[in-house]
Design a protein around this motif. Structure first.
Motif, PDB file in Angstrom:
ATOM      1  N   GLY A 169       3.425 -28.206  30.710  1.00 20.76           N
ATOM      2  CA  GLY A 169       3.936 -29.063  31.773  1.00 20.76           C
ATOM      3  C   GLY A 169       5.192 -28.487  32.406  1.00 20.76           C
ATOM      4  N   GLY A 199       5.289 -27.407  36.251  1.00 14.74           N
ATOM      5  CA  GLY A 199       6.312 -27.985  37.116  1.00 14.74           C
ATOM      6  C   GLY A 199       7.202 -26.924  37.737  1.00 14.74           C
ATOM      7  N   GLY A 225       7.130 -31.403  41.205  1.00  9.99           N
ATOM      8  CA  GLY A 225       7.545 -30.415  40.212  1.00  9.99           C
ATOM      9  C   GLY A 225       8.663 -30.937  39.334  1.00  9.99           C
ATOM     10  N   LEU A 249       7.232 -33.382  36.795  1.00  8.49           N
ATOM     11  CA  LEU A 249       6.523 -32.672  35.728  1.00  8.49           C
ATOM     12  C   LEU A 249       7.485 -32.042  34.725  1.00  8.49           C
ATOM     13  CD1 LEU A 249       3.509 -30.874  37.393  1.00  8.49           C
ATOM     14  CD2 LEU A 249       3.437 -32.401  35.460  1.00  8.49           C
ATOM     15  N   VAL A 250       8.528 -31.394  35.209  1.00  9.25           N
ATOM     16  CA  VAL A 250       9.512 -30.780  34.314  1.00  9.25           C
ATOM     17  C   VAL A 250      10.229 -31.856  33.513  1.00  9.25           C
ATOM     18  CG1 VAL A 250      11.686 -29.504  34.263  1.00  9.25           C
ATOM     19  CG2 VAL A 250       9.802 -28.678  35.654  1.00  9.25           C
ATOM     20  N   SER A 310       7.953 -33.214  30.792  1.00  6.85           N
ATOM     21  CA  SER A 310       7.791 -32.293  29.667  1.00  6.85           C
ATOM     22  C   SER A 310       9.038 -32.267  28.796  1.00  6.85           C
ATOM     23  CB  SER A 310       7.458 -30.888  30.161  1.00  6.85           C
ATOM     24  OG  SER A 310       8.547 -30.325  30.837  1.00  6.85           O
TER      25      SER A 310
END
Length: 96
Positions: free
Chosen positions: A34, A38, A71, A74-75, A78
């Protein structure tokens, strides 16, 4: 007859980053995958902001905002998956 030279620009780089991210998700760890996915999407946002990518469907502003936000989420997701304490705090906030 004129010969036009196609330029792929940064598209292979972004595609390779996305493939690496998906492979990491399935084979190694969803947190690392992930993060990589991202990061690849945020690189795509930065490249679009710099002027690469000639899509005529959407404006550059829309692409940069959408790709950057997706993005970043997503980062962030994670990173939250890696921290159990932070995950518990966020889950308790969402449970209310």
């Amino acid at each position: 007859m004129t010969i036009s030279k196609e330029s792929w620009g940064p598209y292979p780089l972004i595609l390779a980053g996305a493939v690496v991210g998906v492979v990491l998700i399935f084979l190694v760890d969803p947190r690392w995958g992930g993060f990589a996915l991202g990061a690849a999407i945020m690189v795509a946002a930065a490249l679009r902001f710099a002027g690469y990518g000639g899509l005529a469907v959407r404006s550059k502003r829309t692409d940069v905002i959408t790709l950057g936000a997706f993005g970043f989420v997503l980062v962030l997701t994670s990173l939250i998956l890696a921290n159990d304490e932070l995950k518990g705090i966020i889950m308790s906030l969402l449970a209310r």
